[in-house]
Design an enzyme around this catalytic site. Structure first.
Site, mmCIF file in Angstrom:
data_model
loop_
_atom_site.group_PDB
_atom_site.id
_atom_site.type_symbol
_atom_site.label_atom_id
_atom_site.label_comp_id
_atom_site.label_asym_id
_atom_site.label_seq_id
_atom_site.Cartn_x
_atom_site.Cartn_y
_atom_site.Cartn_z
ATOM 1 N N LYS A 24 -15.754 -9.583 -5.966
ATOM 2 C CA LYS A 24 -16.837 -9.125 -6.848
ATOM 3 C C LYS A 24 -17.886 -10.214 -7.047
ATOM 4 C CE LYS A 24 -15.039 -5.125 -9.044
ATOM 5 N NZ LYS A 24 -14.712 -4.401 -10.255
ATOM 6 N N LYS A 41 -16.277 3.065 -4.370
ATOM 7 C CA LYS A 41 -17.610 3.518 -4.781
ATOM 8 C C LYS A 41 -18.641 2.538 -4.251
ATOM 9 C CE LYS A 41 -14.889 4.566 -8.745
ATOM 10 N NZ LYS A 41 -14.249 3.940 -9.902
ATOM 11 N N LYS A 64 -11.503 -0.583 2.491
ATOM 12 C CA LYS A 64 -10.841 0.290 1.515
ATOM 13 C C LYS A 64 -11.873 1.278 0.967
ATOM 14 C CE LYS A 64 -10.681 -0.926 -2.717
ATOM 15 N NZ LYS A 64 -10.615 -1.611 -3.988
HETATM 16 P P1 TYM Z 1 -10.350 1.224 -10.505
HETATM 17 O O1 TYM Z 1 -11.195 1.904 -11.518
HETATM 18 O O2 TYM Z 1 -11.040 0.445 -9.452
HETATM 19 O O3 TYM Z 1 -9.431 2.270 -9.752
HETATM 20 C C1 TYM Z 1 -8.574 3.196 -10.421
HETATM 21 C C2 TYM Z 1 -7.281 3.359 -9.634
HETATM 22 O O4 TYM Z 1 -7.541 3.845 -8.309
HETATM 23 C C3 TYM Z 1 -6.902 3.005 -7.346
HETATM 24 N N1 TYM Z 1 -7.716 2.968 -6.113
HETATM 25 C C4 TYM Z 1 -7.215 3.154 -4.876
HETATM 26 N N2 TYM Z 1 -5.978 3.400 -4.431
HETATM 27 C C5 TYM Z 1 -5.802 3.521 -3.089
HETATM 28 N N3 TYM Z 1 -6.814 3.434 -2.182
HETATM 29 C C6 TYM Z 1 -8.074 3.193 -2.586
HETATM 30 N N4 TYM Z 1 -9.067 3.120 -1.691
HETATM 31 C C7 TYM Z 1 -8.326 3.027 -3.990
HETATM 32 N N5 TYM Z 1 -9.447 2.778 -4.729
HETATM 33 C C8 TYM Z 1 -9.046 2.742 -6.021
HETATM 34 C C9 TYM Z 1 -6.843 1.636 -8.008
HETATM 35 O O5 TYM Z 1 -5.843 0.813 -7.443
HETATM 36 C C10 TYM Z 1 -6.542 2.024 -9.457
HETATM 37 O O6 TYM Z 1 -5.155 2.222 -9.645
HETATM 38 N N6 TYM Z 1 -8.736 -2.917 -12.865
HETATM 39 C C11 TYM Z 1 -8.506 -1.488 -12.709
HETATM 40 C C12 TYM Z 1 -8.597 -0.723 -14.006
HETATM 41 C C13 TYM Z 1 -7.693 -1.203 -15.109
HETATM 42 C C14 TYM Z 1 -6.284 -1.035 -15.185
HETATM 43 C C15 TYM Z 1 -5.902 -1.582 -16.439
HETATM 44 C C16 TYM Z 1 -5.330 -0.517 -14.305
HETATM 45 C C17 TYM Z 1 -8.097 -1.814 -16.261
HETATM 46 N N7 TYM Z 1 -7.031 -2.030 -17.044
HETATM 47 C C18 TYM Z 1 -4.569 -1.614 -16.823
HETATM 48 C C19 TYM Z 1 -3.990 -0.540 -14.712
HETATM 49 C C20 TYM Z 1 -3.635 -1.073 -15.948
HETATM 50 C C21 TYM Z 1 -9.555 -0.921 -11.761
HETATM 51 O O7 TYM Z 1 -10.583 -1.481 -11.586
HETATM 52 O O8 TYM Z 1 -9.253 0.302 -11.228
#
Ligand code: TYM
Length: 329
Positions: free
Chosen positions: A111, A194, A191
């Site tokens: 990032k 967005k 991967k």
């Molecule tokens: P975020 O918003 O990027 O994504 C949400 C969830 O989707 C999964 N994901 C994927 N899994 C497989 N292949 C992909 N291409 C893919 N893109 C996204 C992510 O692994 C995630 O599970 N930091 C976290 C949000 C967060 C969180 C937490 C998660 C904040 N606090 C506490 C768990 C527990 C995030 O940015 O997810």
């Protein structure tokens, strides 16, 4: 019942990477745990965003999650910034976290490269806020995609640092992955995300999806329809694993290997099967969208429940830290 916690950022369109990598699993296992899912808007402000559009994005993601099958009554779905305590616990955890642990985080490195002009402290501290999210509710099981595993391991470390210094207070949580923890994007190289603009949105129409899929990369060695292909190096075949049953998938693989079907035929089968999953989600989304008032009520109730738990955890934590209220003296 064990506590399950997961979160998702309101940063834009929900895609099938989110769905098959995480959300589908949340829907499946939500009844086996005391389940908390958070729309993590505090995390989302660590990168450039439009404040005017934030409320709409938060509401839209909430509706999307319910449309995907998150149970309105069973699962406690809430907005992170509506619950006081996440930021407090982050500050407390900051004081037990060595800088070096955060410097290792690959998501921060990625990032920081993507947002060179805005490498702020929040972006660096992001994993500590994530640890606070989970541990405020004493989360034990954290279903996520593969990209989040490092943050969950970090959360375990934070719990260990804290418990060692102040006495056992927090559980050591574990990440729970699906069979498809890393969904690749339509470019076949990165991967699905967005920010890479290589995604299939879960609310996109069949035509929109076809426009993207029809031009997506397949086995690069298969140039003409008559060339035999290798399904195991083809991204579209990988997508079939998400939506096509084993028998039908074997037919697709055999057709590809023997040049019996072309890439476009294979893609058509994929899109048809995908739409069988996405169409009902879109229908539910349209219906729920007509009733945002009752969704707001659910969110208010859930925030109340979370505030109650957060308050208890914070009291316990502050007690450990010697930050007792003065009236207790
Ligand atoms: P975020 O918003 O990027 O994504 C949400 C969830 O989707 C999964 N994901 C994927 N899994 C497989 N292949 C992909 N291409 C893919 N893109 C996204 C992510 O692994 C995630 O599970 N930091 C976290 C949000 C967060 C969180 C937490 C998660 C904040 N606090 C506490 C768990 C527990 C995030 O940015 O997810």
């Amino acid at each position: 019942m064990k506590v399950l916690f997961s979160g998702i950022q309101p940063t834009g369109t929900l895609h099938i990477g989110n769905y098959f990598g995480a959300i589908k699993n949340w829907v499946k296992i939500q009844y086996d745990y005391k389940t908390y899912i958070s729309v993590v808007d505090y995390h989302a402000i660590t990168i450039e965003y439009d404040p005017g559009k934030m409320p709409e994005k938060v509401m839209d993601l909430t509706i999307n999650l319910f449309a995907c099958g998150i149970d309105l009554e069973k699962t406690i779905l809430f907005i992170q910034s509506e619950v006081t305590g996440h930021a407090d616990l982050t500050w407390i955890f900051n004081s037990v976290t060595p800088m070096g642990e955060l410097e290792r985080m690959t998501q921060f490195k990625d990032k920081a490269k993507q947002h060179k002009k805005n490498v702020n402290v929040g972006l660096f501290d992001y994993p500590v806020l994530q640890a606070a999210d989970i541990l405020l509710y004493k989360g034990e099981v954290v279903p996520v995609g593969e990209d989040q595993v490092q943050h969950i391991e970090f959360t375990r470390e934070v719990a260990r640092y804290f418990n060692k210094r102040y006495g056992k207070t927090f559980p050591e949580c574990e990440a729970l992955l699906t069979k498809s923890p890393r969904i690749m994007g339509l470019d076949g190289e990165n991967k699905m995300s967005k920010s890479m603009n290589n995604f299939i949105g879960i609310l996109e129409t069949e035509n929109q999806i076809w426009d993207k899929v029809s031009v997506a990369k397949t086995d690069p060695a298969r140039i003409k329809k008559t060339d035999p292909g290798n399904p195991f190096i083809c991204n579209i075949y990988y997508y079939h694993k998400l939506v096509t049953n084993e028998e039908a998938r074997e037919e697709v693989a055999e057709g590809c290997r023997t040049a019996g079907i072309g890439c476009l035929d294979c893609k058509k089968i994929f899109v048809t099967n995908l739409m069988r999953i996405l169409n009902p989600i879109r229908e539910r989304y349209e219906n729920l969208k007509k009733n945002t008032h009752s969704i707001r009520e659910i969110l208010n109730n859930n925030a109340d429940k979370c505030r109650h738990i957060a308050k208890q955890t914070l009291l316990e934590t502050k007690e450990r830290l010697g930050l007792n209220p003065v009236w207790k003296l």
